[in-house]
Design a protein around this motif. Structure first.
Motif, PDB file in Angstrom:
ATOM      1  N   GLY A 115      -7.886  10.128  15.955  1.00 14.00           N
ATOM      2  CA  GLY A 115      -6.545   9.735  15.170  1.00 14.00           C
ATOM      3  C   GLY A 115      -6.414   8.481  14.668  1.00 14.00           C
ATOM      4  O   GLY A 115      -5.338   8.084  14.666  1.00 14.00           O
ATOM      5  N   TYR A 116      -7.367   7.668  14.591  1.00 13.45           N
ATOM      6  CA  TYR A 116      -7.423   6.365  14.217  1.00 13.45           C
ATOM      7  C   TYR A 116      -7.734   6.194  12.532  1.00 13.45           C
ATOM      8  O   TYR A 116      -7.782   7.352  11.977  1.00 13.45           O
ATOM      9  CB  TYR A 116      -8.506   5.588  14.791  1.00 13.45           C
ATOM     10  CG  TYR A 116      -8.437   4.937  16.286  1.00 13.45           C
ATOM     11  CD1 TYR A 116      -7.683   5.779  17.136  1.00 13.45           C
ATOM     12  CD2 TYR A 116      -9.071   3.980  16.635  1.00 13.45           C
ATOM     13  CE1 TYR A 116      -7.424   5.280  18.446  1.00 13.45           C
ATOM     14  CE2 TYR A 116      -8.646   3.403  17.806  1.00 13.45           C
ATOM     15  CZ  TYR A 116      -7.958   3.963  18.815  1.00 13.45           C
ATOM     16  OH  TYR A 116      -7.801   3.441  20.117  1.00 13.45           O
ATOM     17  N   VAL A 117      -7.417   4.900  12.112  1.00 12.37           N
ATOM     18  CA  VAL A 117      -7.674   4.720  10.733  1.00 12.37           C
ATOM     19  C   VAL A 117      -8.934   3.423  10.655  1.00 12.37           C
ATOM     20  O   VAL A 117      -9.007   2.853  11.543  1.00 12.37           O
ATOM     21  CB  VAL A 117      -6.305   4.433  10.067  1.00 12.37           C
ATOM     22  CG1 VAL A 117      -5.360   5.392  10.019  1.00 12.37           C
ATOM     23  CG2 VAL A 117      -5.744   3.021  10.545  1.00 12.37           C
ATOM     24  N   PRO A 118      -9.437   3.429   9.445  1.00 13.14           N
ATOM     25  CA  PRO A 118     -10.405   2.354   9.145  1.00 13.14           C
ATOM     26  C   PRO A 118      -9.442   1.119   9.171  1.00 13.14           C
ATOM     27  O   PRO A 118      -8.307   1.050   8.629  1.00 13.14           O
ATOM     28  CB  PRO A 118     -11.027   2.637   7.800  1.00 13.14           C
ATOM     29  CG  PRO A 118     -10.751   4.114   7.628  1.00 13.14           C
ATOM     30  CD  PRO A 118      -9.706   4.418   8.255  1.00 13.14           C
ATOM     31  N   GLU A 119     -10.251   0.034   9.746  1.00 10.02           N
ATOM     32  CA  GLU A 119      -9.551  -1.221   9.895  1.00 10.02           C
ATOM     33  C   GLU A 119      -9.376  -1.764   8.642  1.00 10.02           C
ATOM     34  O   GLU A 119     -10.661  -2.145   8.035  1.00 10.02           O
ATOM     35  CB  GLU A 119     -10.177  -2.088  11.056  1.00 10.02           C
ATOM     36  CG  GLU A 119      -9.335  -3.474  11.166  1.00 10.02           C
ATOM     37  CD  GLU A 119      -9.888  -4.484  12.208  1.00 10.02           C
ATOM     38  OE1 GLU A 119      -9.206  -5.198  12.582  1.00 10.02           O
ATOM     39  OE2 GLU A 119     -11.091  -4.027  12.468  1.00 10.02           O
ATOM     40  N   PRO A 120      -8.519  -2.090   7.872  1.00 14.76           N
ATOM     41  CA  PRO A 120      -8.366  -2.676   6.745  1.00 14.76           C
ATOM     42  C   PRO A 120      -8.781  -4.480   6.882  1.00 14.76           C
ATOM     43  O   PRO A 120      -8.328  -4.714   7.562  1.00 14.76           O
ATOM     44  CB  PRO A 120      -6.930  -2.599   6.071  1.00 14.76           C
ATOM     45  CG  PRO A 120      -5.882  -2.525   7.396  1.00 14.76           C
ATOM     46  CD  PRO A 120      -6.954  -2.080   8.416  1.00 14.76           C
ATOM     47  N   PRO A 121      -9.401  -4.990   5.674  1.00 13.94           N
ATOM     48  CA  PRO A 121      -9.475  -6.277   5.856  1.00 13.94           C
ATOM     49  C   PRO A 121      -8.382  -7.016   5.621  1.00 13.94           C
ATOM     50  O   PRO A 121      -7.174  -6.423   5.292  1.00 13.94           O
ATOM     51  CB  PRO A 121     -10.354  -6.727   4.397  1.00 13.94           C
ATOM     52  CG  PRO A 121     -10.109  -5.422   3.688  1.00 13.94           C
ATOM     53  CD  PRO A 121      -9.760  -4.521   4.303  1.00 13.94           C
ATOM     54  N   PRO A 122      -8.255  -8.429   6.090  1.00  8.87           N
ATOM     55  CA  PRO A 122      -7.108  -9.133   6.120  1.00  8.87           C
ATOM     56  C   PRO A 122      -6.491  -9.096   4.809  1.00  8.87           C
ATOM     57  O   PRO A 122      -7.244  -9.111   3.610  1.00  8.87           O
ATOM     58  CB  PRO A 122      -7.498 -10.592   6.351  1.00  8.87           C
ATOM     59  CG  PRO A 122      -8.633 -10.124   7.453  1.00  8.87           C
ATOM     60  CD  PRO A 122      -9.349  -8.980   6.873  1.00  8.87           C
ATOM     61  N   ASP A 123      -5.214  -9.464   4.670  1.00  9.16           N
ATOM     62  CA  ASP A 123      -4.616  -9.327   3.327  1.00  9.16           C
ATOM     63  C   ASP A 123      -5.204 -10.594   2.325  1.00  9.16           C
ATOM     64  O   ASP A 123      -5.566 -11.782   2.543  1.00  9.16           O
ATOM     65  CB  ASP A 123      -3.015  -9.955   3.521  1.00  9.16           C
ATOM     66  CG  ASP A 123      -2.213  -8.833   3.873  1.00  9.16           C
ATOM     67  OD1 ASP A 123      -2.676  -7.707   3.965  1.00  9.16           O
ATOM     68  OD2 ASP A 123      -1.014  -9.235   4.727  1.00  9.16           O
ATOM     69  N   GLY A 124      -5.263  -9.974   1.042  1.00 11.02           N
ATOM     70  CA  GLY A 124      -5.911 -10.747   0.129  1.00 11.02           C
ATOM     71  C   GLY A 124      -7.402 -10.732  -0.233  1.00 11.02           C
ATOM     72  O   GLY A 124      -7.869 -11.256  -1.027  1.00 11.02           O
ATOM     73  N   HIS A 125      -7.779  -9.691   0.619  1.00 14.81           N
ATOM     74  CA  HIS A 125      -9.476  -9.579   0.749  1.00 14.81           C
ATOM     75  C   HIS A 125      -9.543  -8.337   0.242  1.00 14.81           C
ATOM     76  O   HIS A 125      -9.155  -7.390   0.988  1.00 14.81           O
ATOM     77  CB  HIS A 125     -10.257  -9.959   2.032  1.00 14.81           C
ATOM     78  CG  HIS A 125      -9.931 -11.388   2.470  1.00 14.81           C
ATOM     79  ND1 HIS A 125     -10.518 -12.539   1.497  1.00 14.81           N
ATOM     80  CD2 HIS A 125      -8.998 -12.186   3.021  1.00 14.81           C
ATOM     81  CE1 HIS A 125     -10.302 -13.540   2.222  1.00 14.81           C
ATOM     82  NE2 HIS A 125      -9.207 -13.584   2.894  1.00 14.81           N
ATOM     83  N   ILE A 126     -10.855  -7.903  -0.545  1.00 10.29           N
ATOM     84  CA  ILE A 126     -10.969  -6.551  -1.048  1.00 10.29           C
ATOM     85  C   ILE A 126     -11.646  -5.738  -0.063  1.00 10.29           C
ATOM     86  O   ILE A 126     -11.915  -4.481  -0.133  1.00 10.29           O
ATOM     87  CB  ILE A 126     -11.642  -6.382  -2.533  1.00 10.29           C
ATOM     88  CG1 ILE A 126     -13.040  -7.535  -2.229  1.00 10.29           C
ATOM     89  CG2 ILE A 126     -10.764  -7.103  -3.393  1.00 10.29           C
ATOM     90  CD1 ILE A 126     -13.973  -7.339  -3.693  1.00 10.29           C
ATOM     91  N   ASN A 127     -12.639  -6.649   0.744  1.00  7.22           N
ATOM     92  CA  ASN A 127     -13.337  -5.730   1.990  1.00  7.22           C
ATOM     93  C   ASN A 127     -13.622  -7.027   2.808  1.00  7.22           C
ATOM     94  O   ASN A 127     -13.444  -8.173   2.855  1.00  7.22           O
ATOM     95  CB  ASN A 127     -14.603  -5.176   1.185  1.00  7.22           C
ATOM     96  CG  ASN A 127     -15.493  -6.266   0.638  1.00  7.22           C
ATOM     97  OD1 ASN A 127     -15.725  -7.353   1.000  1.00  7.22           O
ATOM     98  ND2 ASN A 127     -15.679  -5.920  -0.611  1.00  7.22           N
ATOM     99  N   TRP A 128     -14.271  -6.465   3.960  1.00  7.46           N
ATOM    100  CA  TRP A 128     -14.621  -7.552   5.194  1.00  7.46           C
ATOM    101  C   TRP A 128     -15.773  -8.620   4.563  1.00  7.46           C
ATOM    102  O   TRP A 128     -15.485  -9.833   5.048  1.00  7.46           O
ATOM    103  CB  TRP A 128     -14.873  -6.512   6.329  1.00  7.46           C
ATOM    104  CG  TRP A 128     -14.069  -6.209   6.969  1.00  7.46           C
ATOM    105  CD1 TRP A 128     -13.507  -4.918   6.931  1.00  7.46           C
ATOM    106  CD2 TRP A 128     -13.006  -6.889   8.085  1.00  7.46           C
ATOM    107  NE1 TRP A 128     -12.340  -4.775   7.721  1.00  7.46           N
ATOM    108  CE2 TRP A 128     -12.086  -5.971   8.312  1.00  7.46           C
ATOM    109  CE3 TRP A 128     -13.007  -8.162   8.391  1.00  7.46           C
ATOM    110  CZ2 TRP A 128     -10.803  -6.232   9.505  1.00  7.46           C
ATOM    111  CZ3 TRP A 128     -12.016  -8.606   9.299  1.00  7.46           C
ATOM    112  CH2 TRP A 128     -10.949  -7.501   9.657  1.00  7.46           C
ATOM    113  N   ARG A 129     -16.558  -8.311   3.569  1.00  6.96           N
ATOM    114  CA  ARG A 129     -17.564  -9.282   3.137  1.00  6.96           C
ATOM    115  C   ARG A 129     -16.866 -10.158   2.571  1.00  6.96           C
ATOM    116  O   ARG A 129     -17.176 -11.478   2.872  1.00  6.96           O
ATOM    117  CB  ARG A 129     -18.486  -8.467   2.458  1.00  6.96           C
ATOM    118  CG  ARG A 129     -19.793  -9.387   2.089  1.00  6.96           C
ATOM    119  CD  ARG A 129     -20.927  -8.443   1.338  1.00  6.96           C
ATOM    120  NE  ARG A 129     -21.943  -9.104   1.273  1.00  6.96           N
ATOM    121  CZ  ARG A 129     -22.875  -9.133   2.396  1.00  6.96           C
ATOM    122  NH1 ARG A 129     -23.042  -7.984   3.185  1.00  6.96           N
ATOM    123  NH2 ARG A 129     -24.173  -9.659   1.981  1.00  6.96           N
TER     124      ARG A 129
END
Length: 145
Positions: free
Chosen positions: A20-34
Motif C-alpha cells: 500500500g506504498y507509493v513511489p517516492e517522488p523526487p524532491p520539489d523542482g526536479h523531474i526525476n531522481w537523476r
C-alpha cells in the motif's frame, strides 16, 4: 531498507501493491531522481544508464513505515533470503481462523495477480495459524499471514 534486484521498476510496482506504498517522488523542482542527483553535483558520467529516470524507492503515504529502495545489482539472487517480510493481513488470533484464511487468500490472490509466486501454504494441523509463503517477481521470499 534496501533490496537488491535486477529490475527496480518491476519491484517498485509490485511492492507498492503489496504494502500500500507509493513511489517516492523526487524532491520539489526536479523531474526525476537523476535530475536531482546531477543538481546535487553527481557527475552524469558516474550514474548508471537509466538510474533515477523512474522511481527506485517507495514510501508509506501515511509516513509510518520505512522507505524501501530497490538497488539495481548485476548479480542474480541465488540463495534463500536471510530476511523476509511478513505481511500481516489476517487480523490476528482474535479473529476466527476461517476469516483469517479468507483474508490471507484474498491478499495472496491479489499478489499473485501482481507477479508473486506461491511457494508453500503454512497450515500445520492442530495449530491456530494460516499463512502463505510467496516470492516476489525476482524470487525474494515473504509471508502473508
Amino acid at each position: 531498507m534496501t533490496i537488491d534486484c535486477a529490475d527496480p521498476q518491476r519491484l517498485v510496482d509490485f511492492w507498492c501493491e503489496a504494502l500500500g506504498y507509493v513511489p517516492e517522488p523526487p524532491p520539489d523542482g526536479h523531474i526525476n531522481w537523476r535530475d536531482y542527483w546531477t543538481a546535487m553535483g553527481v557527475p552524469e558520467a558516474e550514474l548508471p544508464a537509466g538510474a533515477g529516470m523512474t522511481p527506485e524507492s517507495i514510501i508509506d503515504p501515511a509516513g509510518r513505515g520505512p522507505r524501501v529502495w530497490f538497488q539495481r545489482v548485476p548479480e542474480p539472487k541465488v540463495v534463500k533470503n536471510r530476511l523476509h517480510l511478513d505481511l500481516k493481513v489476517s487480523g490476528g488470533r482474535g479473529v476466527a481462523l476461517a476469516v483469517r484464511v479468507q483474508r490471507v487468500n484474498a491478499m495472496v490472490e491479489r499478489l499473485t495477480s501482481a507477479g508473486a509466486t506461491t511457494l508453500r501454504i503454512l497450515d500445520e494441523p492442530g495449530e491456530d495459524h494460516f499463512g502463505v509463503l510467496l516470492c516476489d517477481p525476482e524470487g525474494n521470499e515473504f509471508c502473508v499471514a
